[in-house]
Design an enzyme around this catalytic site. Structure first.
Site, PDB file in Angstrom:
ATOM      1  N   TYR A 102       0.871  -1.170   0.000  1.00  0.00           N
ATOM      2  CA  TYR A 102       0.000   0.000   0.000  1.00  0.00           C
ATOM      3  C   TYR A 102       0.914   1.228   0.000  1.00  0.00           C
ATOM      4  CZ  TYR A 102      -3.565  -3.382   1.343  1.00  0.00           C
ATOM      5  OH  TYR A 102      -4.416  -4.467   1.370  1.00  0.00           O
ATOM      6  N   GLY A 214      19.600 -18.908  -0.500  1.00  0.00           N
ATOM      7  CA  GLY A 214      18.588 -19.420   0.420  1.00  0.00           C
ATOM      8  C   GLY A 214      19.176 -20.378   1.433  1.00  0.00           C
ATOM      9  N   ALA A 215      18.515 -21.527   1.609  1.00  0.00           N
ATOM     10  CA  ALA A 215      18.955 -22.509   2.587  1.00  0.00           C
ATOM     11  C   ALA A 215      20.329 -23.094   2.250  1.00  0.00           C
ATOM     12  CB  ALA A 215      17.932 -23.629   2.695  1.00  0.00           C
ATOM     13  N   GLY A 217      22.875 -21.390   1.493  1.00  0.00           N
ATOM     14  CA  GLY A 217      23.924 -20.483   1.915  1.00  0.00           C
ATOM     15  C   GLY A 217      24.151 -19.355   0.939  1.00  0.00           C
ATOM     16  N   ALA A 218      25.402 -18.930   0.824  1.00  0.00           N
ATOM     17  CA  ALA A 218      25.738 -17.805  -0.045  1.00  0.00           C
ATOM     18  C   ALA A 218      27.150 -17.985  -0.571  1.00  0.00           C
ATOM     19  CB  ALA A 218      25.621 -16.490   0.720  1.00  0.00           C
ATOM     20  N   ALA A 242      15.808 -10.565   6.801  1.00  0.00           N
ATOM     21  CA  ALA A 242      17.038 -11.360   6.760  1.00  0.00           C
ATOM     22  C   ALA A 242      17.953 -10.966   5.608  1.00  0.00           C
ATOM     23  CB  ALA A 242      16.701 -12.845   6.686  1.00  0.00           C
ATOM     24  N   ASP A 244      18.172  -8.083   3.987  1.00  0.00           N
ATOM     25  CA  ASP A 244      18.747  -6.756   4.197  1.00  0.00           C
ATOM     26  C   ASP A 244      19.822  -6.792   5.283  1.00  0.00           C
ATOM     27  OD1 ASP A 244      16.752  -5.832   2.380  1.00  0.00           O
ATOM     28  OD2 ASP A 244      15.333  -5.866   4.041  1.00  0.00           O
ATOM     29  N   ASP A 280      11.908  -7.000  11.623  1.00  0.00           N
ATOM     30  CA  ASP A 280      12.983  -7.013  10.634  1.00  0.00           C
ATOM     31  C   ASP A 280      14.298  -6.521  11.226  1.00  0.00           C
ATOM     32  OD1 ASP A 280      11.007  -7.803   8.919  1.00  0.00           O
ATOM     33  OD2 ASP A 280      11.159  -6.092   7.565  1.00  0.00           O
TER      34      ASP A 280
END
Length: 290
Positions: A102, A214-215, A217-218, A242, A244, A280
Site C-alpha cells: 500500500y 537461500g537454505a 547459503g551464499a 534477513a 537486508d 525485521d
C-alpha cells in the site's frame, strides 16, 4: 565522514496470519534501506539515510526509530498531505509470506533527484542503493541514478542490492533494463540466485558479486576467486529482514577490511539474527554481540 549513505522508502508493516481470519496483528516499521541503516549503526558505522515520510504516526515512528538507533536523518524530509506507505505481510505455512503493498502515492514514492545531496554522497565511504527504490516510479528511479552519478563522480564505491519485487514493476523487461543498468555501475553487487538472469551483463570478473542461495547459503566472487558459506543455523521466526541484514553484515565487514570469507560469515550472522526475530530490525546485533 559518513561510512555508508543510503536512500529509499521506509514504511509501516503489519504482520499477521491470514487476514480474513486473523484477529491479532503486529505493527512495525521496515524497508530494505531502513533495516540496513539500523544494522550498520548498531555495529558502530556512521550511516546516513535519505527518504521521505508522511506527517503521520508511521512517519514519526520511522524517524524516532532511526534517530534512536543513531542513524543520520538530516536529509530525510516529512511531507505534508501524503501518507507514509504500508506493507501487509501475511504468514503462510511452508511458504514465503504474502506481502501486499500500500505505497502508491506514498511520501516515500515522491523522492526525487532534487532531494539528493551530491556533496554528502561524495564525502561518504560507500553508497548503497536497491532495486526496490528504483521500482517506485520515475522520480525515485531518477533519484537513485542521481545518487549513483554523484558517487561515481567522487569515486565513491557503489553497493547495489537487486531486490527484484515483481509486483512493483510493469513488466520483467522494464525491471531487467533498470536493474541491469544499476548493477553494471556497482562495485559490490548483491543478488539472489533467482535474480541472476535479470542482470547477466553485470556478472563480470572484476565486479564483487555476492549471491544469496537461500537454505544453501551464499557465495561471493571477489578478485576472481569464489568463496562459499553455509546457510545460517538458527531458529526462523520471520525472514522479512534477513536479506537486508545479510547485506548490512557483508558491507560492515568490508568496511572493516575483512576478507571475503569473513564478510560472508558476518553477513550470515546478521541474517540469522534478523530471521530469529519477529521484527525485521529489532533483533539485530551490536558490535559486542558479534
Amino acid at each position: 565522514m559518513t561510512d555508508v549513505y543510503t536512500l529509499g522508502e521506509a514504511l509501516g508493516v503489519v504482520s499477521s496470519g491470514r487476514v480474513r481470519h486473523e484477529t491479532e496483528a503486529r505493527l512495525d516499521v521496515t524497508g530494505p534501506e531502513f533495516t540496513l541503516a539500523v544494522a550498520l549503526a548498531r555495529l558502530g558505522h556512521r550511516c546516513a539515510y535519505l527518504g521521505k515520510v508522511g506527517s503521520d504516526e508511521l512517519g514519526a515512528r520511522v524517524l524516532t526509530t532511526l534517530r534512536g538507533e543513531g542513524v543520520d536523518v538530516a536529509d530525510t524530509r516529512v511531507t505534508e498531505g501524503v501518507p507514509t506507505g504500508l506493507l501487509l505481510r501475511e504468514s503462510r505455512v511452508g511458504r514465503e509470506p504474502l506481502v501486499t503493498h500500500y505505497r502508491a502515492g506514498s511520501a516515500g514514492s515522491t523522492l526525487s533527484p532534487g532531494n539528493v545531496p551530491i556533496d554528502r554522497i561524495g564525502a561518504a565511504r560507500m553508497l548503497h542503493v536497491t532495486g526496490v527504490t528504483a521500482a517506485l516510479g520515475r522520480d525515485p528511479h531518477d533519484a537513485v541514478l542521481a545518487a549513483v552519478s554523484a558517487a561515481k563522480s567522487a569515486e565513491v564505491p557503489i553497493s547495489f542490492a537487486v531486490e527484484y519485487r515483481p509486483e512493483l514493476w510493469a513488466s520483467v523487461r522494464d525491471a531487467e533494463e533498470v536493474l541491469t543498468e544499476l548493477a553494471c555501475q556497482s562495485h559490490l553487487l548483491f543478488v539472489r540466485q533467482d535474480e541472476l538472469d535479470l542482470i547477466k551483463p553485470a556478472l563480470t570478473p572484476e565486479r564483487e558479486v555476492v549471491v544469496a542461495r537461500g537454505a544453501k547459503g551464499a557465495s561471493v566472487r571477489a578478485d576472481r576467486m569464489r568463496y562459499d558459506a553455509p546457510g545460517p543455523q538458527a531458529p526462523v521466526v520471520d525472514t522479512g529482514g534477513a536479506a537486508d541484514a545479510f547485506v548490512a553484515g557483508y558491507i560492515s565487514a568490508a568496511l572493516d577490511g575483512l576478507t571475503p570469507p569473513e564478510r560472508l560469515h558476518r553477513a550470515t550472522q546478521l541474517s540469522a539474527a534478523a530471521a530469529s526475530c519477529a521484527s525485521d530490525w529489532q533483533g539485530l546485533p551490536t558490535r559486542g554481540d558479534l
